[in-house]
Design a protein around this motif. Sequence first.
Motif, PDB file in Angstrom:
ATOM      1  N   ALA A  77      72.105 105.831  60.921  1.00 59.93           N
ATOM      2  CA  ALA A  77      73.201 106.541  60.254  1.00 59.93           C
ATOM      3  C   ALA A  77      73.936 105.550  59.363  1.00 59.93           C
ATOM      4  CB  ALA A  77      74.153 107.166  61.274  1.00 59.93           C
ATOM      5  N   ASP A  78      74.819 106.081  58.513  1.00 63.49           N
ATOM      6  CA  ASP A  78      75.665 105.221  57.684  1.00 63.49           C
ATOM      7  C   ASP A  78      76.504 104.299  58.560  1.00 63.49           C
ATOM      8  OD1 ASP A  78      74.652 106.748  55.650  1.00 63.49           O
ATOM      9  OD2 ASP A  78      76.563 107.671  55.081  1.00 63.49           O
ATOM     10  N   GLY A  79      76.857 103.151  58.032  1.00 64.11           N
ATOM     11  CA  GLY A  79      77.720 102.227  58.764  1.00 64.11           C
ATOM     12  C   GLY A  79      77.666 100.847  58.139  1.00 64.11           C
ATOM     13  N   TYR A  80      77.873  99.840  58.976  1.00 63.37           N
ATOM     14  CA  TYR A  80      77.781  98.457  58.497  1.00 63.37           C
ATOM     15  C   TYR A  80      77.288  97.567  59.624  1.00 63.37           C
ATOM     16  CZ  TYR A  80      82.247  97.615  60.932  1.00 63.37           C
ATOM     17  OH  TYR A  80      83.237  97.502  61.885  1.00 63.37           O
ATOM     18  N   ILE A  81      76.604  96.477  59.244  1.00 61.77           N
ATOM     19  CA  ILE A  81      76.137  95.517  60.243  1.00 61.77           C
ATOM     20  C   ILE A  81      77.358  94.823  60.834  1.00 61.77           C
ATOM     21  CG2 ILE A  81      74.726  93.483  60.675  1.00 61.77           C
ATOM     22  CD1 ILE A  81      73.063  95.898  59.906  1.00 61.77           C
ATOM     23  N   SER A  82      77.620  95.074  62.105  1.00 63.21           N
ATOM     24  CA  SER A  82      78.818  94.543  62.757  1.00 63.21           C
ATOM     25  C   SER A  82      78.536  93.308  63.598  1.00 63.21           C
ATOM     26  CB  SER A  82      79.450  95.625  63.639  1.00 63.21           C
ATOM     27  OG  SER A  82      78.519  96.084  64.602  1.00 63.21           O
ATOM     28  N   ARG A  83      77.266  93.084  63.905  1.00 66.83           N
ATOM     29  CA  ARG A  83      76.916  91.917  64.717  1.00 66.83           C
ATOM     30  C   ARG A  83      75.465  91.546  64.439  1.00 66.83           C
ATOM     31  NH1 ARG A  83      77.337  91.729  71.391  1.00 66.83           N
ATOM     32  NH2 ARG A  83      77.118  89.461  71.649  1.00 66.83           N
ATOM     33  N   ILE A  84      75.224  90.257  64.312  1.00 70.27           N
ATOM     34  CA  ILE A  84      73.863  89.729  64.169  1.00 70.27           C
ATOM     35  C   ILE A  84      73.681  88.687  65.254  1.00 70.27           C
ATOM     36  CG2 ILE A  84      72.201  88.575  62.681  1.00 70.27           C
ATOM     37  CD1 ILE A  84      73.958  89.386  60.287  1.00 70.27           C
ATOM     38  N   ARG A  85      72.663  88.872  66.094  1.00 65.53           N
ATOM     39  CA  ARG A  85      72.479  87.939  67.202  1.00 65.53           C
ATOM     40  C   ARG A  85      71.049  87.408  67.213  1.00 65.53           C
ATOM     41  NH1 ARG A  85      74.421  88.587  73.547  1.00 65.53           N
ATOM     42  NH2 ARG A  85      74.558  86.336  73.895  1.00 65.53           N
ATOM     43  N   VAL A  86      70.942  86.099  67.332  1.00 62.27           N
ATOM     44  CA  VAL A  86      69.653  85.439  67.486  1.00 62.27           C
ATOM     45  C   VAL A  86      69.725  84.608  68.757  1.00 62.27           C
ATOM     46  CG1 VAL A  86      67.986  83.837  66.492  1.00 62.27           C
ATOM     47  CG2 VAL A  86      69.292  85.360  64.991  1.00 62.27           C
ATOM     48  N   GLN A  87      68.786  84.861  69.683  1.00 58.38           N
ATOM     49  CA  GLN A  87      68.786  84.195  70.991  1.00 58.38           C
ATOM     50  C   GLN A  87      67.404  83.629  71.289  1.00 58.38           C
ATOM     51  OE1 GLN A  87      70.147  88.102  72.798  1.00 58.38           O
ATOM     52  NE2 GLN A  87      71.107  86.660  74.229  1.00 58.38           N
ATOM     53  N   ARG A 112      61.594  90.434  62.335  1.00 59.31           N
ATOM     54  CA  ARG A 112      62.308  89.791  61.239  1.00 59.31           C
ATOM     55  C   ARG A 112      63.300  90.793  60.648  1.00 59.31           C
ATOM     56  NH1 ARG A 112      57.462  91.586  59.133  1.00 59.31           N
ATOM     57  NH2 ARG A 112      57.429  92.280  56.938  1.00 59.31           N
ATOM     58  N   PHE A 113      64.280  90.253  59.934  1.00 52.46           N
ATOM     59  CA  PHE A 113      65.298  91.070  59.291  1.00 52.46           C
ATOM     60  C   PHE A 113      64.899  91.368  57.843  1.00 52.46           C
ATOM     61  CE2 PHE A 113      67.714  88.152  62.201  1.00 52.46           C
ATOM     62  CZ  PHE A 113      68.024  89.110  63.165  1.00 52.46           C
ATOM     63  N   ASN A 114      65.572  92.376  57.244  1.00 52.55           N
ATOM     64  CA  ASN A 114      65.317  92.606  55.816  1.00 52.55           C
ATOM     65  C   ASN A 114      65.832  91.404  55.014  1.00 52.55           C
ATOM     66  OD1 ASN A 114      68.062  92.887  55.036  1.00 52.55           O
ATOM     67  ND2 ASN A 114      68.012  95.110  55.124  1.00 52.55           N
ATOM     68  N   ARG A 145      73.160 102.489  54.690  1.00 52.44           N
ATOM     69  CA  ARG A 145      73.112 103.943  54.626  1.00 52.44           C
ATOM     70  C   ARG A 145      72.052 104.446  55.593  1.00 52.44           C
ATOM     71  NH1 ARG A 145      76.954 106.209  50.990  1.00 52.44           N
ATOM     72  NH2 ARG A 145      75.792 108.085  51.545  1.00 52.44           N
ATOM     73  N   LYS A 146      72.206 105.654  56.023  1.00 52.75           N
ATOM     74  CA  LYS A 146      71.234 106.284  56.915  1.00 52.75           C
ATOM     75  C   LYS A 146      69.850 106.202  56.295  1.00 52.75           C
ATOM     76  CE  LYS A 146      70.656 110.600  59.540  1.00 52.75           C
ATOM     77  NZ  LYS A 146      71.299 111.915  59.834  1.00 52.75           N
ATOM     78  N   GLY A 147      68.899 105.649  57.035  1.00 54.35           N
ATOM     79  CA  GLY A 147      67.528 105.516  56.557  1.00 54.35           C
ATOM     80  C   GLY A 147      67.223 104.214  55.867  1.00 54.35           C
ATOM     81  N   ASP A 148      68.219 103.333  55.684  1.00 53.87           N
ATOM     82  CA  ASP A 148      67.954 102.025  55.081  1.00 53.87           C
ATOM     83  C   ASP A 148      67.047 101.191  55.982  1.00 53.87           C
ATOM     84  OD1 ASP A 148      69.470 102.530  52.861  1.00 53.87           O
ATOM     85  OD2 ASP A 148      71.116 101.171  53.388  1.00 53.87           O
ATOM     86  N   LEU A 149      66.113 100.470  55.380  1.00 52.80           N
ATOM     87  CA  LEU A 149      65.280  99.518  56.125  1.00 52.80           C
ATOM     88  C   LEU A 149      66.124  98.299  56.468  1.00 52.80           C
ATOM     89  CD1 LEU A 149      62.468  98.475  57.075  1.00 52.80           C
ATOM     90  CD2 LEU A 149      62.190  97.531  54.776  1.00 52.80           C
ATOM     91  N   ILE A 150      66.263  98.017  57.764  1.00 54.35           N
ATOM     92  CA  ILE A 150      67.082  96.885  58.183  1.00 54.35           C
ATOM     93  C   ILE A 150      66.265  95.748  58.790  1.00 54.35           C
ATOM     94  CG2 ILE A 150      69.198  98.223  58.513  1.00 54.35           C
ATOM     95  CD1 ILE A 150      68.544  98.294  61.539  1.00 54.35           C
ATOM     96  N   ALA A 151      65.058  96.062  59.291  1.00 56.08           N
ATOM     97  CA  ALA A 151      64.271  95.032  59.982  1.00 56.08           C
ATOM     98  C   ALA A 151      62.873  95.575  60.229  1.00 56.08           C
ATOM     99  CB  ALA A 151      64.947  94.648  61.299  1.00 56.08           C
ATOM    100  N   TRP A 152      62.061  94.747  60.910  1.00 53.87           N
ATOM    101  CA  TRP A 152      60.744  95.163  61.375  1.00 53.87           C
ATOM    102  C   TRP A 152      60.655  94.918  62.881  1.00 53.87           C
ATOM    103  CZ3 TRP A 152      61.749  93.291  56.600  1.00 53.87           C
ATOM    104  CH2 TRP A 152      61.232  94.005  55.514  1.00 53.87           C
ATOM    105  N   SER A 153      59.984  95.809  63.577  1.00 58.09           N
ATOM    106  CA  SER A 153      59.892  95.727  65.035  1.00 58.09           C
ATOM    107  C   SER A 153      59.080  94.513  65.457  1.00 58.09           C
ATOM    108  CB  SER A 153      59.262  96.995  65.596  1.00 58.09           C
ATOM    109  OG  SER A 153      57.898  97.086  65.202  1.00 58.09           O
TER     110      SER A 153
END
Length: 574
Positions: A77-87, A112-114, A145-153
Amino acid sequence: MFRSYAVLLYFILSSFFANGQQIFSGNKYPQFDFRPPLDITPPALAGSFGEIRPNHFHSGMDYRTNQREGYPVYAVADGYISRIRVQNSGFGQALYINHPNGYTTVYGHLQRFNPKIAQQVEKVQYEKKSFEIDEFPASSLIPVRKGDLIAWSGNRGSSGGPHLHFEVRDTKTEATINPQLFGLDIPDNIPPVIYAMYIYRLNKQAFNEFTPKQYFQVSGGAGKYHLNQVSTIHLGGEVGFGITVTDKHNGASGTNGVYSIELEVDGKPVYTSALERFKFENSKAVNSHIDFPAFLNTKRTIQKSFVDPGNPMGIYFNLVNNGRIEFEEGKAYAIKYTITDAKGNQSVLAFNVLGDSKATIASKALPAGTLFPYNQVNEFNNNQIKVIIPAGNLYNDLNFIYAEHARPAVNAYSAVYQIHNVLTPLHTGFELWIKADSSLSKYKDKAVIVNTGRSSQGGYFENGYVKAKPRSFGSFFISIDTIAPTIVPVNISNGQNMKGISKMTFKIRDNLSGIKSFNGYIDGKWALMEFDAKTATLWHSFNDQTGSSGKHTLRLVVDDVKNNVKTLTIDYYK
């Protein structure tokens, strides 16, 4: 508040359906805001929300990815990246998106991320000179936006195989919520499977590994089950019930957990558990929800239908005497279990009970010990050790057992101290102090507490004691870690030409206290080294600087928790 009168009354009077899902709650969730995070059809799960895992309830849904990595992951859905975590472990690489409807979605184990997000991640990693980061970007930095590519599994972190871990959380409280309640459809017309039923002879005593129980085989299918070779059970004294159940959905389903378990006596509920939502700080109470001693001893997951007094999970409803039942002499009772999955499919197990005092089974006598009430701080002290169990760590009153055993022959600097036993679960853990003897004097900075499996519990020396915070009971002693980690090059050696090779790879391990940090320097400058804890694999992907033509020098430094350091220097060519 889960147990508020209004919610409880609503539950008793009715339950509503949304997209075929029966919801044991008065909460309503948006049904059309979210799209699926993957475009794999039909969707299939390797793990369901609330599924029982070792030491935790599963906090989301694990979408299958056909045993492959690299599927596009989309913002639901629409929104914003509020947290990015790498562990190093955990979710590995994860993104969090805050949405205007008050919910946060989480995407874990990403490959990986976009490009836009990856650029931001690498920028932060180089600024902080750290592979592991936990960033909370401003709402204006990475809108989606809803449907934006954000990463790959992927399969990063503590993943047991390629999949997408997906969660929905309440943005304000951070409680995690069953994603299937948001209209994210998983095709399912298969009712849960019931395998066995258990009876626990509680007799008004705390549940523990000595509580007598009886096992009853179950037969049936297609939602209707019955006990084998018995229709009426004679019971006396106070008892509790338990059940073993799983669920599957249509298609390529894993063996998943169920949504709710309801136990009725003569048509009236005495116990209901419903996995709608829970708080992360309570998740380890899964060990109170199940018969924990049985799980450790037999690997059977028996879900108890009675609630320990120290269990903080907010998933229980309609409790009568916490699910503990006493049957009147000579009176017949109709007992019914109703098991429901998140799509509303149900399975029923019905049987009869006759109250019979002659059928009472006495509880076993406990070994001599010290009573530790579940609802207070408990301490045990002698000249050699100190044990502090903070309030909120015991689920039941405890008959605490302590013993001292001989010192191990190798790498030990104290006797072995038995602190109760592993069959009693703890919510977070306890403080353990072991007095150090004089032989430890020159190794104080290297001291750790280990269990008899020689697994480090951490620890530090202070005021004559080595102190640590084990997460479970067991037997412990002082040891030391003076051995540096190991670094094994996988695809590189000194003087090697790395032309045509995209990354340099190593295996790093530590013998006891665990790896604390790793840092790579190429031509004197810090270079990003990535790490996967489950495979102990460390690598650097060449970039314009580190992969430019000519000779380069790598200096790789790996530290363990006790500050033992291993350094490897390699020259390579591109």
